[in-house]
Design an enzyme around this catalytic site. Structure first.
Site, short mmCIF file in Angstrom:
data_model
loop_
_atom_site.label_atom_id
_atom_site.label_comp_id
_atom_site.label_asym_id
_atom_site.label_seq_id
_atom_site.Cartn_x
_atom_site.Cartn_y
_atom_site.Cartn_z
N MET A 1 -4.06 -7.25 -6.92
CA MET A 1 -3.51 -8.26 -7.81
C MET A 1 -4.53 -9.27 -8.34
SD MET A 1 -0.68 -7.19 -8.35
CE MET A 1 1.02 -6.82 -7.99
N ARG A 2 -5.76 -8.84 -8.51
CA ARG A 2 -6.77 -9.73 -9.11
C ARG A 2 -7.46 -9.02 -10.25
NH1 ARG A 2 -7.31 -14.13 -6.27
NH2 ARG A 2 -6.25 -13.98 -4.26
N GLY B 1 0.79 -1.23 0.00
CA GLY B 1 0.00 0.00 0.00
C GLY B 1 0.81 1.27 0.00
N SER B 2 2.04 1.23 -0.55
CA SER B 2 2.81 2.48 -0.57
C SER B 2 2.15 3.51 -1.50
CB SER B 2 4.27 2.24 -0.96
OG SER B 2 4.38 1.90 -2.32
N ASN B 3 1.47 3.04 -2.52
CA ASN B 3 0.77 3.98 -3.40
C ASN B 3 -0.49 4.54 -2.74
OD1 ASN B 3 2.13 4.25 -6.17
ND2 ASN B 3 2.30 2.06 -5.68
N HIS C 1 0.21 0.36 -13.15
CA HIS C 1 1.04 -0.78 -13.55
C HIS C 1 2.50 -0.35 -13.67
CE1 HIS C 1 1.86 -4.72 -15.14
NE2 HIS C 1 2.59 -4.16 -16.08
N ASN D 1 -6.22 1.57 -12.98
CA ASN D 1 -5.18 0.69 -12.42
C ASN D 1 -3.80 1.30 -12.65
OD1 ASN D 1 -3.98 -1.78 -11.38
ND2 ASN D 1 -3.48 -2.30 -13.51
#
Ligand code: GAR
Length: 212
Positions: free
Chosen positions: A90-91, A12-14, A109, A107
């Site tokens: 990650m899903r 969760g750093s973002n 990436h 999202n």
């Protein structure tokens, strides 16, 4: 208020970058909910520390992906989120969730899509031997990292640079790019593609109000 739901599976750093740089500070952005599929994920702790409601939807052998996503969509609807940000979630998402929020799920990436989609874009880019890589924020569709691109920023891979160093530099770039994209959504500067096109229009002419 511009209400954001963040979905995260990992550290969760973002999410933290959004909390530090946007939450209650810029463009009326408020993180209204943090969703995870991983009980105990560090992202959930970060949310709790910031007094943000959390919801966990672990994979369950008797619950289909669609049923899980429907439950997640219900939680996001209850939180009245304007935007759903996948920050290390990650899903892949299924239609019961995506159809509920058209052009409102994005999202992050860690590679320059369409190169190196999947769960380890940093490693895949390094192993391929690219000299330039970067980060992408895109709309989410049912494919694996295939939705229309909203923003990309690049960096040059150092000669002999390893996974750890490149990973740190990619993350630092992500922590700037993702909050900026959320700010652009919150200020109405992102226009989804017209039917039959993939071209996302982004008006980036005004300076960011994020305090770096
Ligand atoms: C980020 O590097 C993000 O780009 C990546 O997961 C990491 C999450 O980091 N996402 C993907 O690879 C999605 N295909 P964080 O948990 O520290 O924010």
């Amino acid at each position: 208020m511009y209400r954001v739901a963040v979905m995260a599976s990992g550290s969760g750093s973002n999410l933290q970058a959004i909390l530090d740089r946007l939450h209650h500070q810029v463009a009326g952005v408020e993180v209204a909910l943090v969703v995870s599929d991983v009980p105990g994920a560090l992202a959930l702790e970060r949310a709790e520390r910031a007094d943000i409601p959390t919801a966990v939807f672990p994979v369950h052998p008797h619950v289909t992906r669609e049923e899980r996503d429907r439950a997640i969509a219900d939680a996001i609807t209850a939180a009245s989120a304007d935007l759903i940000v996948l920050a290390g979630y990650m899903r892949m998402l299924t239609p019961p969730l995506l159809e509920r929020f058209p052009w409102r799920v994005i999202n992050l990436h860690p590679a320059l899509l369409p190169a190196f989609p999947g769960t380890d874009g940093i490693r895949d880019a390094l192993e391929y031997g690219v000299k330039v890589t970067g980060v992408t924020v895109h709309f989410v569709d049912e494919g694996m990292d295939t939705g229309p691109i909203i923003r990309q920023e690049s960096l040059t891979v150092g000669e002999g640079e390893g996974r750890v160093s490149l990973g740190e530099r990619i993350h630092a770039l992500e922590h700037r790019v993702l909050p900026r994209v959320v700010e652009l959504f919150a200020t109405g500067k992102v226009q989804p593609p017209e039917r039959g096109s993939r071209l996302v229009r982004v008006d980036d002419s005004e300076p960011s109000r994020i305090d770096w």
